[in-house]
Scaffold this active site. Structure first.
Site, PDB file in Angstrom:
ATOM      1  CG  ASP A  30      -2.002   0.992   1.210  1.00 38.01           C
ATOM      2  OD1 ASP A  30      -2.164   1.663   0.170  1.00 38.01           O
ATOM      3  OD2 ASP A  30      -2.721   1.115   2.215  1.00 38.01           O
ATOM      4  CG  ASP A 124      -3.612   3.883  -3.156  1.00 34.18           C
ATOM      5  OD1 ASP A 124      -4.490   3.085  -3.517  1.00 34.18           O
ATOM      6  OD2 ASP A 124      -3.761   4.677  -2.203  1.00 34.18           O
ATOM      7  CD  GLU A 125      -5.705  -0.852  -1.294  1.00 36.49           C
ATOM      8  OE1 GLU A 125      -5.354  -1.600  -0.356  1.00 36.49           O
ATOM      9  OE2 GLU A 125      -6.737  -0.174  -1.268  1.00 36.49           O
TER      10      GLU A 125
END
Length: 376
Positions: A30, A124-125
């Site tokens: 993350d 983003d993850e």
């Protein structure tokens, strides 16, 4: 809560056997305050300052907040005006999603150097299955360290990672030492790791479910693990079985790269609150945007049309319809969405601050049947 039942003891004893059988090694990576961190990286003047990624305005919401801004209580999805009240000195930066996508592609390339099984959750993850890693590293922890180092070197950003036997545990672990942290949950440590956590840390357990569990005398995951499967299923149906498994650290979901689209939508917050009858042009425009996005699904079609409305007092309404045949054009999608609008039966004085049009239940298109020969 009393003593654990024999069923509970047997399940917990069987938990490690289950891990031994599957031997998955899962990472959840993350990026730390991703949008805000990109802005701070690209503009040194923003470093160390409370940065809020959002358009200014009464209708704007926060897309992301730097860790400096989070200290003031600013969080994603918060109204921008509230964020400004919490931190009058915050620096507001309009989002630049093209730039964020470019960085996300860099990070994804790093993931794919280490694993074939990569499941992005957002820009983003992502989850990675590194049970077998592509560089032959000795452990999943080594893979996580290498990925985080590569992200720092190649993008100038930091990422946090969790390493665990499954997706559920890895996601919790990645949040454990944020920002710029790494946390590992090994199979023998699962029960000790989970037991003291509040039940609100479990996916799907919100404030309402917390209240229901509290009524059963449960506030921690360890306490939840003392309840039998029958008690949980009787109280919560199929979700009770899911709770039973999560309390024992069981999550059999595989990491699935290139997951098929489940839904596509477009929504808009209006400059001023509008009456229901004034929403037609907005709904038509949103239908066009949704249809254009859905057109990229070359081999799949959506079965369900969804209309979302948010009232001026933030009440969210949804209406949906699954027609006998999928909509065949943006105009047909708009027509169905407008028909759904007519199913909203709130008082005429109600005003709406947001509308959205979505398509869901995507399914593979039926293969075209060959045309029969005209003359046999």
């Amino acid at each position: 809560m009393g003593q654990p039942t024999q069923e509970t003891i047997d399940a917990r004893n069987g938990m490690e056997r289950r891990y031994d059988a599957t031997m998955r090694k899962i990472l959840h990576v993350d990026m730390d305050a991703f949008y805000a961190s990109v802005e701070q990286r690209d503009d040194p003047a923003l470093r160390g300052k409370p940065v809020v990624v959002a358009w200014r305005g009464a209708r704007s919401v926060v897309c992301a907040a730097s860790y400096e801004a989070r200290r003031f209580g600013i969080r994603s999805a918060m109204p921008a005006v509230r964020a400004e009240r919490l931190c009058p000195d915050a620096v507001f930066v309009p989002p630049d999603f093209n730039r964020y996508r470019a960085v996300s592609r860099q990070v994804r390339a790093i993931f794919l150097r280490h694993a074939d099984l990569v499941e992005p959750l957002s820009l983003d993850e992502a989850y990675l299955d590194v049970t077998v890693n592509k560089l032959g590293m000795a452990s999943a922890t080594d893979v996580a360290k290498a990925i985080r180092a590569a992200i720092r070197e190649e993008t100038g950003l930091t990422a946090s990672a969790g390493v665990a036997p499954n997706k559920f545990l890895a996601k919790i672990a990645s949040d454990w030492r944020k920002p710029d942290g790494l946390f590992v949950v090994r199979p023998p440590e699962v029960e000790a790791f989970l037991a003291p956590l509040l039940v609100g840390r479990l996916p799907g357990v919100g404030k309402v479910m917390e209240g229901k569990l509290s009524a059963l005398g449960v506030s921690t995951v360890g306490g939840l693990g003392d309840l039998s499967l029958d008690v949980l299923v009787n109280a919560f149906g199929s979700f009770g079985r899911r709770l039973y498994e999560l309390a024992r650290g069981i999550d059999e979901r595989p990491v699935c790269p290139n997951q098929p689209t489940q839904s596509i939508s477009a929504e808009d917050t209006f400059e001023t609150d509008l009456p229901l009858e004034a929403l037609a042009t907005h709904i038509e425009r949103l239908a066009e945007k949704t249809w254009a996005a859905a057109a990229r699904e070359k081999t799949r079609s959506a079965r369900t049309v969804v209309l979302k409305l948010k009232t001026s007092d933030f009440r969210i309404l949804t209406r949906s319809l699954t027609p006998t045949a999928p909509p065949a054009s943006a105009a047909e999608l708009a027509r169905i969405a407008l028909d759904l609008r007519d199913r909203v039966l709130l008082p005429a004085h109600t005003r709406y601050r947001l509308a959205g049009v979505g398509l869901g239940r995507f399914e593979d298109n039926e293969p075209a049947l060959p045309q029969p020969e005209l003359f046999g």
